[in-house]
Write a protein that holds these residues in place. Structure first.
Motif, PDB file in Angstrom:
ATOM      1  N   PHE A  52      12.566   8.626   0.462  1.00 19.68           N
ATOM      2  CA  PHE A  52      13.665   9.532   0.803  1.00 19.68           C
ATOM      3  C   PHE A  52      13.443  10.890   0.141  1.00 19.68           C
ATOM      4  CE2 PHE A  52      16.647   6.673   2.830  1.00 19.68           C
ATOM      5  CZ  PHE A  52      16.288   5.411   2.332  1.00 19.68           C
ATOM      6  N   ARG A  53      13.813  11.955   0.851  1.00 19.72           N
ATOM      7  CA  ARG A  53      13.956  13.270   0.245  1.00 19.72           C
ATOM      8  C   ARG A  53      15.413  13.662   0.434  1.00 19.72           C
ATOM      9  NH1 ARG A  53       9.648  17.528   1.694  1.00 19.72           N
ATOM     10  NH2 ARG A  53       8.599  16.556  -0.094  1.00 19.72           N
ATOM     11  N   GLY A  54      16.141  13.627  -0.645  1.00 21.96           N
ATOM     12  CA  GLY A  54      17.590  13.723  -0.540  1.00 21.96           C
ATOM     13  C   GLY A  54      18.100  12.505   0.209  1.00 21.96           C
ATOM     14  N   ASN A  55      18.961  12.705   1.212  1.00 24.31           N
ATOM     15  CA  ASN A  55      19.467  11.600   2.027  1.00 24.31           C
ATOM     16  C   ASN A  55      18.616  11.341   3.272  1.00 24.31           C
ATOM     17  OD1 ASN A  55      21.829  10.864   0.532  1.00 24.31           O
ATOM     18  ND2 ASN A  55      22.736  12.819   1.134  1.00 24.31           N
ATOM     19  N   ARG A  56      17.540  12.124   3.442  1.00 25.12           N
ATOM     20  CA  ARG A  56      16.742  12.011   4.654  1.00 25.12           C
ATOM     21  C   ARG A  56      15.581  11.045   4.436  1.00 25.12           C
ATOM     22  NH1 ARG A  56      12.396  14.899   6.920  1.00 25.12           N
ATOM     23  NH2 ARG A  56      12.332  16.249   5.071  1.00 25.12           N
ATOM     24  N   LEU A  57      15.457  10.085   5.347  1.00 25.93           N
ATOM     25  CA  LEU A  57      14.352   9.122   5.283  1.00 25.93           C
ATOM     26  C   LEU A  57      13.082   9.787   5.813  1.00 25.93           C
ATOM     27  CD1 LEU A  57      13.219   6.243   4.846  1.00 25.93           C
ATOM     28  CD2 LEU A  57      13.975   5.705   7.180  1.00 25.93           C
ATOM     29  N   ILE A  58      12.034   9.809   4.989  1.00 31.22           N
ATOM     30  CA  ILE A  58      10.768  10.433   5.391  1.00 31.22           C
ATOM     31  C   ILE A  58       9.801   9.406   5.987  1.00 31.22           C
ATOM     32  CG2 ILE A  58       8.742  11.687   4.553  1.00 31.22           C
ATOM     33  CD1 ILE A  58      10.438  12.891   2.398  1.00 31.22           C
ATOM     34  N   ARG A  59       9.669   8.254   5.353  1.00 32.29           N
ATOM     35  CA  ARG A  59       8.672   7.284   5.820  1.00 32.29           C
ATOM     36  C   ARG A  59       9.049   5.881   5.357  1.00 32.29           C
ATOM     37  NH1 ARG A  59       3.320   8.127   6.845  1.00 32.29           N
ATOM     38  NH2 ARG A  59       4.099  10.110   7.653  1.00 32.29           N
ATOM     39  N   GLU A  60       8.751   4.900   6.203  1.00 30.68           N
ATOM     40  CA  GLU A  60       8.867   3.488   5.841  1.00 30.68           C
ATOM     41  C   GLU A  60       7.465   2.945   5.593  1.00 30.68           C
ATOM     42  OE1 GLU A  60      12.657   2.596   8.838  1.00 30.68           O
ATOM     43  OE2 GLU A  60      10.831   1.384   8.923  1.00 30.68           O
ATOM     44  N   PHE A  61       7.319   2.163   4.518  1.00 34.55           N
ATOM     45  CA  PHE A  61       6.021   1.594   4.175  1.00 34.55           C
ATOM     46  C   PHE A  61       6.119   0.067   4.202  1.00 34.55           C
ATOM     47  CE2 PHE A  61       6.095   5.605   1.730  1.00 34.55           C
ATOM     48  CZ  PHE A  61       4.983   6.220   2.279  1.00 34.55           C
ATOM     49  N   PRO A  62       5.233  -0.604   4.937  1.00 33.41           N
ATOM     50  CA  PRO A  62       5.149  -2.063   4.776  1.00 33.41           C
ATOM     51  C   PRO A  62       4.681  -2.367   3.355  1.00 33.41           C
ATOM     52  CG  PRO A  62       3.969  -1.322   6.732  1.00 33.41           C
ATOM     53  CD  PRO A  62       4.307  -0.097   5.949  1.00 33.41           C
ATOM     54  N   THR A  63       5.288  -3.369   2.740  1.00 27.02           N
ATOM     55  CA  THR A  63       4.932  -3.653   1.348  1.00 27.02           C
ATOM     56  C   THR A  63       3.487  -4.081   1.185  1.00 27.02           C
ATOM     57  OG1 THR A  63       5.775  -5.916   1.654  1.00 27.02           O
ATOM     58  CG2 THR A  63       7.279  -4.282   0.716  1.00 27.02           C
ATOM     59  N   ASP A  64       2.886  -4.649   2.239  1.00 25.85           N
ATOM     60  CA  ASP A  64       1.476  -5.056   2.104  1.00 25.85           C
ATOM     61  C   ASP A  64       0.536  -3.858   2.116  1.00 25.85           C
ATOM     62  OD1 ASP A  64       1.021  -6.196   5.571  1.00 25.85           O
ATOM     63  OD2 ASP A  64       1.793  -4.341   4.711  1.00 25.85           O
ATOM     64  N   ALA A  65       1.039  -2.643   2.459  1.00 26.03           N
ATOM     65  CA  ALA A  65       0.231  -1.433   2.388  1.00 26.03           C
ATOM     66  C   ALA A  65       0.270  -0.821   0.998  1.00 26.03           C
ATOM     67  CB  ALA A  65       0.702  -0.408   3.412  1.00 26.03           C
ATOM     68  N   LEU A  66       1.185  -1.290   0.143  1.00 24.41           N
ATOM     69  CA  LEU A  66       1.318  -0.795  -1.226  1.00 24.41           C
ATOM     70  C   LEU A  66       0.888  -1.899  -2.178  1.00 24.41           C
ATOM     71  CD1 LEU A  66       4.825   0.916  -0.839  1.00 24.41           C
ATOM     72  CD2 LEU A  66       2.566   1.882  -0.370  1.00 24.41           C
ATOM     73  N   PHE A  67      -0.403  -2.205  -2.164  1.00 30.84           N
ATOM     74  CA  PHE A  67      -0.887  -3.390  -2.867  1.00 30.84           C
ATOM     75  C   PHE A  67      -1.291  -3.120  -4.311  1.00 30.84           C
ATOM     76  CE2 PHE A  67      -5.075  -1.713  -2.118  1.00 30.84           C
ATOM     77  CZ  PHE A  67      -4.984  -1.119  -0.856  1.00 30.84           C
ATOM     78  N   ASP A  68      -1.473  -1.847  -4.694  1.00 28.97           N
ATOM     79  CA  ASP A  68      -1.753  -1.522  -6.088  1.00 28.97           C
ATOM     80  C   ASP A  68      -1.311  -0.088  -6.357  1.00 28.97           C
ATOM     81  OD1 ASP A  68      -5.365  -0.987  -5.662  1.00 28.97           O
ATOM     82  OD2 ASP A  68      -3.634   0.056  -4.848  1.00 28.97           O
ATOM     83  N   VAL A  69      -1.548   0.395  -7.575  1.00 26.42           N
ATOM     84  CA  VAL A  69      -1.075   1.722  -7.961  1.00 26.42           C
ATOM     85  C   VAL A  69      -1.723   2.797  -7.093  1.00 26.42           C
ATOM     86  CG1 VAL A  69      -0.960   3.406  -9.834  1.00 26.42           C
ATOM     87  CG2 VAL A  69      -0.607   0.983 -10.312  1.00 26.42           C
ATOM     88  N   ASN A  70      -3.029   2.664  -6.840  1.00 27.21           N
ATOM     89  CA  ASN A  70      -3.729   3.662  -6.032  1.00 27.21           C
ATOM     90  C   ASN A  70      -3.116   3.771  -4.634  1.00 27.21           C
ATOM     91  OD1 ASN A  70      -5.615   4.410  -8.003  1.00 27.21           O
ATOM     92  ND2 ASN A  70      -6.945   2.704  -7.491  1.00 27.21           N
ATOM     93  N   SER A  71      -2.852   2.635  -4.015  1.00 29.54           N
ATOM     94  CA  SER A  71      -2.307   2.662  -2.658  1.00 29.54           C
ATOM     95  C   SER A  71      -0.892   3.236  -2.637  1.00 29.54           C
ATOM     96  CB  SER A  71      -2.317   1.255  -2.059  1.00 29.54           C
ATOM     97  OG  SER A  71      -1.488   0.381  -2.790  1.00 29.54           O
ATOM     98  N   VAL A  72      -0.092   2.951  -3.679  1.00 21.41           N
ATOM     99  CA  VAL A  72       1.270   3.493  -3.739  1.00 21.41           C
ATOM    100  C   VAL A  72       1.226   5.013  -3.836  1.00 21.41           C
ATOM    101  CG1 VAL A  72       3.394   3.580  -5.084  1.00 21.41           C
ATOM    102  CG2 VAL A  72       2.228   1.391  -4.737  1.00 21.41           C
ATOM    103  N   VAL A  73       0.452   5.528  -4.813  1.00 19.18           N
ATOM    104  CA  VAL A  73       0.401   6.979  -5.022  1.00 19.18           C
ATOM    105  C   VAL A  73      -0.211   7.670  -3.811  1.00 19.18           C
ATOM    106  CG1 VAL A  73      -0.525   8.814  -6.479  1.00 19.18           C
ATOM    107  CG2 VAL A  73       0.278   6.687  -7.514  1.00 19.18           C
ATOM    108  N   ALA A  74      -1.315   7.109  -3.270  1.00 17.80           N
ATOM    109  CA  ALA A  74      -2.000   7.742  -2.147  1.00 17.80           C
ATOM    110  C   ALA A  74      -1.094   7.822  -0.923  1.00 17.80           C
ATOM    111  CB  ALA A  74      -3.283   6.973  -1.823  1.00 17.80           C
ATOM    112  N   ASN A  75      -0.439   6.721  -0.569  1.00 15.58           N
ATOM    113  CA  ASN A  75       0.385   6.709   0.634  1.00 15.58           C
ATOM    114  C   ASN A  75       1.647   7.556   0.492  1.00 15.58           C
ATOM    115  OD1 ASN A  75      -0.928   4.949   2.668  1.00 15.58           O
ATOM    116  ND2 ASN A  75      -0.811   3.425   1.039  1.00 15.58           N
ATOM    117  N   VAL A  76       2.243   7.562  -0.683  1.00 20.13           N
ATOM    118  CA  VAL A  76       3.449   8.365  -0.891  1.00 20.13           C
ATOM    119  C   VAL A  76       3.122   9.857  -0.804  1.00 20.13           C
ATOM    120  CG1 VAL A  76       5.192   9.028  -2.583  1.00 20.13           C
ATOM    121  CG2 VAL A  76       4.691   6.610  -2.192  1.00 20.13           C
ATOM    122  N   LEU A  77       2.042  10.282  -1.491  1.00 22.08           N
ATOM    123  CA  LEU A  77       1.662  11.694  -1.427  1.00 22.08           C
ATOM    124  C   LEU A  77       1.222  12.085  -0.025  1.00 22.08           C
ATOM    125  CD1 LEU A  77      -0.246  12.239  -4.793  1.00 22.08           C
ATOM    126  CD2 LEU A  77       2.083  12.875  -4.226  1.00 22.08           C
TER     127      LEU A  77
END
Length: 838
Positions: free
Chosen positions: A108-133
Motif C-alpha cells: 500500500f501507498r497510503g490507502n491505495r493498493l499498489i500490488r498484490e504478491f503471492p506469498t510463494d513469490a516472497l520466499f526469502d529476504v532478497n525476493s521480498v526486497v527485490a519485488n517490493v522495490l
C-alpha cells in the motif's frame, strides 16, 4: 567547490549503500496490528507499507513470517514498513477472507493498493526486497522483452541520458535485488532497464554470454548525438552485487580523459581511489590534437579497468627520457610511476590487462637486439605464455618444499633405499613449466605428509645434468616412482595435485597385488583391501588364473608393471580360483572388474594373452560406458580412434536422457563409437568447441556425431526429436547410409600442442673444455634468468640450495653443455610478446 560537492554526494551515496548492505540488529522489526480496521485507520498519505493478513492462529504462515520479519530491516531503509495484520475469525472481508488467507501480501501507498504478491513469490529476504522495490519503481525501471523495445528506449535517450541495462535469469534473486536497490539510488541519474529474456541478452552481446548468470551493461547514450549513432556499452565485469554496481556507475560517471598540468605523483582520481591504475598519455603542444584522440580511444578501451589522463610535457617538468610516451600509476602506496616507450595503443591496453608486461617492457628496453643466428628455432625455445605468466605472478611466494628432499649425485641411490616407494621430480629451475609443476608437487607433499612408506624427492637437472642423463631423463619435468627390485615407473598423467597424489598412492601398492585367500580377493573387490587404499575410490581390476593359464598370468603381471600408479590391479591364482571366477559367470583366465566400491562386479574372459593386447584391453575395460568428457580424460577416449556421439549440456543431464544414452552406449553398436556427454558448466572449453562446430552456440542440450578420422564431419541430431534410444539409433542408421547432411566440417589441420617438450639431451652440444677467453672469443655466459626474473639458482620461489660441483663437472663431463643451453633459451624469453598465437 563543485569538486567538493561531488565528493560529498559520492560519500553520502556510498554510506547509503553500506547501510543497505550491513545487517543491523534491532533497528526494525515486523509491526503487529490487532485488526484490519486499526491498520487501515493508521495509514498515512505518501507512506508505503507491506501488509500480510493472517488469522491469529496460523502455523502455516510461520516460515513466510520469518522471511518477512527478516526483510523489515532492509525495507526500512527505503521508508517501507512491514506489518502483520491479525484477522478475526468472523472477518470475511477482501483481505481476511478464506480465499486470501496465507496466500497473498499487499503493498500500500497510503490507502491505495499498489500490488498484490503471492506469498510463494516472497520466499526469502532478497525476493521480498527485490519485488517490493520493483513494484514501487515500476514507472522508473522499464521492463523489456524484445530487442525492438530496448532499441526504442535507447533512441529516446540518445543525446540526453545514459541507460543501465540489466539481465537477471529470474526475478526475486539476489542480483535482481541489487539492481533494484541501485535503481532506487541512481534512478534519477540514469534510465534503468530490466529483462529476464535470455534471447535479448544474446542479441545485445557480440560474444556468447552465459545466460545462467546476471549481466549489467552501462549504455553511454548521452554520447550518441546522432540518431544513427549506436550507444556504446560497457559491461560490469564483476559479479552483480550492490557495491559492484555502485563502483561501476561511479567509474562510468568519471571524466573519460582527465587533462593534467601538474606533477603526476600528486594526481589522485576516482580510479586510483577504487584500486585501478591510471594511465598517462604524454603529450606536447605540437601533437596535442592527435594525442587527445589517442587518449580518448584508449580510455574507451579501458573503461572500467583503468583511468586515462593526458599529461602535457610543456606544462610539467618531467625528469624522464624524451622518447617515453606512456606512464602508469598504480594504486599501490609507495610505488613509483613507471615511464615506458610503447609502439601502439594495443600495447597500452595489454599493459593494463597484464600487469607483468610493465616489468617485461622495461627489461626489453635495456636489452640489446639479438643476432640473427640467435633467432633460429625460436619456437622450440619459447615457453607457453600462460605458464610463464603464472610463474612470474607467484615468483615471490615461497613454496613449502621442506617436505621434499633434494637429491644430488652423492645421495641419489642411497635415498632410493630409505622408503618402500620413492617418487622423484626431475626438473630445471629456470624453465617455466618445471616451476609450475613444482608448485603442484609441493601441494602433493603437503597432502601426503605423514604417509608411511612414501618419500618425495626432487632433482634439479640444471645443477645435476649428469645424474639426469644417467637416469635417461630426456625431457623435463619428469616424475618417476622407484621401488627396490622393480623397474621405475614414469608418470604420464595430468600435472594437477589430485592426479599426482592418486598416482603416488597407487604406485605405493604392488601392481598387480597378489592376493592369498578368497577373503582377501572378495575384500579387494569391495575396495577394502589393501588398507592404505580403502579411502580412495578407484575401480578395482582382479585377474583370476588357474595353474594351467601361466601364459596369461605372466602377461598380466607384466601389464601391471607398465600400468603401475595408474590402475588398481590385483591377482588371484590359488586352488579355489575356479570357484571365485564361476561366481561371476566366467572361467580362468578372466578379469573381474569392480566399479562403485564393489556394488557391481563384471566378469570378462581373457582370450588374448600377449602383453600388448593385455594392456590395451585393461585400459579399454576401465573406461566408463557413458562417460562425462573432461579435459583430463579426453585423451584416453581420443586414443580409441572412434567417432564420438556426444551430448553437450548446460549442466547435469536429466535422468531420462542419461538412461536413454546409456542404453545406446550398452547396445550392440557400442564397439563402433564412443557415447559420452560434456557439461559446459564444469568444462567451459565446450563453448569453444561448439563455436568451432557452429557459427553460434546452439540451444542446449544438443547431440552431435563427430568423426575426426573420416573427414571431420559434424552431424547434429534433429532438435525437434526427443533424445531416446529408438530415435538415436534410427538417426545413426541414416548417417551410415549417407542420408544426412553434415552441419559442419572441421579443418584438416592436426591438433598438436603449441610447442614440443624440451628434449635437453638432444640440445646438448659436443663437450668442449672451458679455456681462458682469448682475443676475439665469445665471453663466458652467465647463468640464465628464470621466467620471473630471478637467477636459476637463486629463485626465491624454489628456494634452491647451493649446487655442489662434482668431479665429473670439473673434468668437463657430459653435463657441462647442458648448462650452456639455458642461457640461449632464457635470452629469448623476451620474444614471448611476439607470439600472440600461443
Amino acid at each position: 567547490m563543485p569538486a567538493q560537492k561531488d565528493r560529498l554526494i559520492s560519500s553520502l551515496v556510498f554510506l547509503l549503500f553500506c547501510a543497505c548492505s550491513i545487517p543491523r540488529s534491532g533497528s526494525a522489526s515486523l509491526q503487529q496490528e490487532p485488526s484490519p480496521r486499526h491498520y487501515f485507520s493508521g495509514l498515512e498519505a505518501g507512506k508505503t507499507s507491506l501488509a500480510f493478513f493472517t488469522p491469529s492462529v496460523s502455523p502455516g504462515a510461520q516460515p513466510f513470517l520469518e522471511q518477512i520479519e527478516s526483510s523489515a530491516e532492509a525495507l526500512q531503509d527505503y521508508g517501507i514498513s512491514v506489518v502483520k495484520v491479525n484477522c478475526p475469525k468472523e472477518d470475511v472481508s477482501k483481505y481476511c477472507g478464506k480465499e486470501n488467507a496465507l496466500r497473498k501480501a499487499f503493498l500500500f501507498r497510503g490507502n491505495r493498493l499498489i500490488r498484490e504478491f503471492p506469498t510463494d513469490a516472497l520466499f526469502d529476504v532478497n525476493s521480498v526486497v527485490a519485488n517490493v522495490l520493483f513494484a514501487l519503481l515500476f514507472n522508473e525501471v522499464k521492463y523489456v522483452e524484445t530487442l525492438a523495445d530496448l532499441e526504442h528506449i535507447e533512441n529516446v535517450l540518445k543525446g540526453k541520458s545514459n541507460m543501465v541495462f540489466a539481465y537477471v535469469p529470474a526475478t526475486g534473486t539476489a542480483e535482481h535485488r541489487a539492481v533494484m536497490e541501485a535503481a532506487f539510488v541512481y534512478g534519477t541519474m540514469h534510465q534503468f532497464v530490466l529483462t529476464t529474456e535470455a534471447a535479448l541478452l544474446k542479441a545485445t552481446s557480440q560474444d556468447d554470454p552465459d545466460v545462467s548468470s546476471a549481466w549489467l551493461l552501462f549504455c553511454h547514450c548521452q554520447w550518441a548525438t546522432e540518431p544513427a549513432q549506436p550507444c556504446r556499452r560497457t559491461a560490469l565485469a564483476q559479479p552483480l552485487t550492490l557495491l559492484n554496481i555502485h563502483r561501476h556507475l561511479k567509474l562510468m560517471g568519471a571524466p573519460l580523459v582527465t587533462e593534467v598540468a601538474e606533477d603526476p605523483e600528486k594526481i589522485s582520481t576516482v580510479h586510483l581511489q577504487l584500486g585501478l591504475p591510471l594511465v598517462f598519455i604524454l603529450s606536447q603542444k605540437e601533437t596535442y590534437e592527435a594525442d587527445r584522440r589517442t587518449a580518448e580511444f584508449v580510455a574507451w578501451q579501458l573503461l572500467g579497468k583503468a583511468g586515462v589522463a593526458l599529461l602535457s610535457r610543456d606544462l610539467v617538468d618531467l625528469n624522464v627520457l624524451h622518447r617515453s610516451n606512456v606512464a602508469i600509476k598504480t594504486p599501490d602506496e609507495g610505488m613509483p610511476i613507471q615511464y615506458l616507450v610503447l609502439e601502439d595503443t594495443d600495447e597500452v591496453i595489454t599493459l593494463v590487462e597484464d600487469k607483468n608486461k610493465v616489468k617485461q617492457i622495461q627489461e626489453d628496453e635495456q636489452e640489446e637486439e639479438e643476432d640473427e643466428d640467435e633467432k633460429e628455432n625460436s619456437n622450440q625455445d619459447i615457453q607457453d605464455d600462460q605458464v610463464v605468466e603464472a610463474v612470474s605472478r607467484d615468483k615471490k611466494r615461497e613454496l613449502p618444499l621442506e617436505q621434499i628432499r633434494v637429491l644430488t649425485e652423492e645421495n641419489f641411490h642411497s635415498s632410493l633405499l630409505e622408503a618402500a616407494r620413492t617418487v622423484v621430480l626431475f626438473y630445471a629451475s629456470w624453465e617455466a613449466v618445471s616451476l609450475a609443476v613444482l608448485r603442484s608437487y609441493s601441494e602433493v607433499a603437503t597432502h601426503l605428509k605423514g604417509t608411511p612408506g612414501v618419500l618425495l624427492c626432487r632433482v634439479n637437472c640444471w645443477d645435476w645434468p649428469g645424474l639426469c642423463s644417467q637416469e635417461n631423463v630426456t625431457q623435463f619435468p619428469t616424475i618417476r616412482a622407484y621401488k627396490e627390485g622393480q623397474q621405475s615407473v614414469t608418470y604420464g598423467g595430468m600435472w594437477a595435485t589430485e592426479e599426482l597424489s592418486s598416482f603416488i598412492l597407487l604406485s605405493q601398492v604392488s601392481c598387480p597385488l597378489k592376493l592369498a585367500t578368497m577373503d582377501e580377493a572378495e575384500r579387494y573387490l569391495r575396495g577394502e583391501f589393501p588398507s592404505e587404499l580403502s579411502s580412495h575410490h578407484h575401480t578395482s581390476l582382479l585377474g583370476v588364473f588357474s595353474t594351467a593359464t601361466s601364459e596369461a598370468r605372466e602377461a598380466f603381471e607384466e601389464a601391471g608393471n607398465i600400468l603401475s600408479g595408474h590402475v588398481r590391479m590385483g591377482m588371484y591364482f590359488e586352488d579355489d580360483a575356479l570357484a571365485l571366477s564361476q561366481k561371476y559367470s566366467v572361467s580362468p583366465p578372466a578379469l573381474l572388474l569392480a566399479r562403485s566400491g564393489g556394488r557391481s562386479v563384471e566378469g570378462i574372459s581373457l582370450s588374448k594373452h600377449s602383453l600388448q593386447d593385455m594392456v590395451q584391453m585393461i585400459r579399454y575395460e576401465l573406461l566408463d560406458i557413458f562417460p562425462e568428457i573432461t579435459v583430463s580424460n579426453l585423451p584416453q577416449y581420443l586414443q580409441l580412434g572412434k567417432p564420438f556421439l556426444i551430448l553437450f549440456s548446460a549442466g547435469d543431464i536429466s535422468q531420462v536422457e542419461s538412461k536413454e544414452m546409456l542404453k545406446v552406449a550398452k547396445g550392440s553398436a557400442q564397439q563402433k563409437f564412443v557415447a559420452c556427454w560434456l557439461n559446459l558448466k564444469k568444462t567451459p572449453v565446450g563453448h569453444g568447441i561448439l563455436r568451432t562446430y557452429f557459427s553460434t552456440t546452439p540451444s542446449l542440450p544438443v547431440l552431435l556425431w563427430v568423426n575426426l578420422r573420416a573427414g571431420g564431419q559434424v552431424f547434429r541430431f534433429p532438435s525437434e526429436q526427443s533424445i531416446t534410444e529408438v530415435n538415436i539409433l534410427s538417426w545413426l542408421e541414416k548417417l551410415q547410409a549417407g542420408l544426412e547432411i553434415p552441419s559442419s566440417t572441421l579443418s584438416e589441420e592436426d591438433w598438436k600442442p603449441p610447442l614440443p617438450a624440451y628434449n635437453f639431451l638432444q640440445m646438448m652440444e659436443p663437450s668442449v673444455p672451458e679455456l681462458s677467453p682469448q682475443p676475439g672469443d665469445t665471453p663466458v655466459q652467465h647463468p640464465p634468468q628464470s621466467p620471473g626474473g630471478d637467477t636459476a639458482r637463486g629463485d626465491t620461489a624454489t628456494r634452491e640450495e647451493p649446487s655442489q660441483q662434482s668431479t665429473a663437472e670439473e673434468a668437463g663431463g657430459p653435463g657441462r653443455d647442458l648448462r650452456g643451453t639455458a642461457p640461449r633459451l632464457a635470452a629469448r624469453d623476451k620474444q614471448g610478446k611476439r607470439h600472440s598465437e600461443l
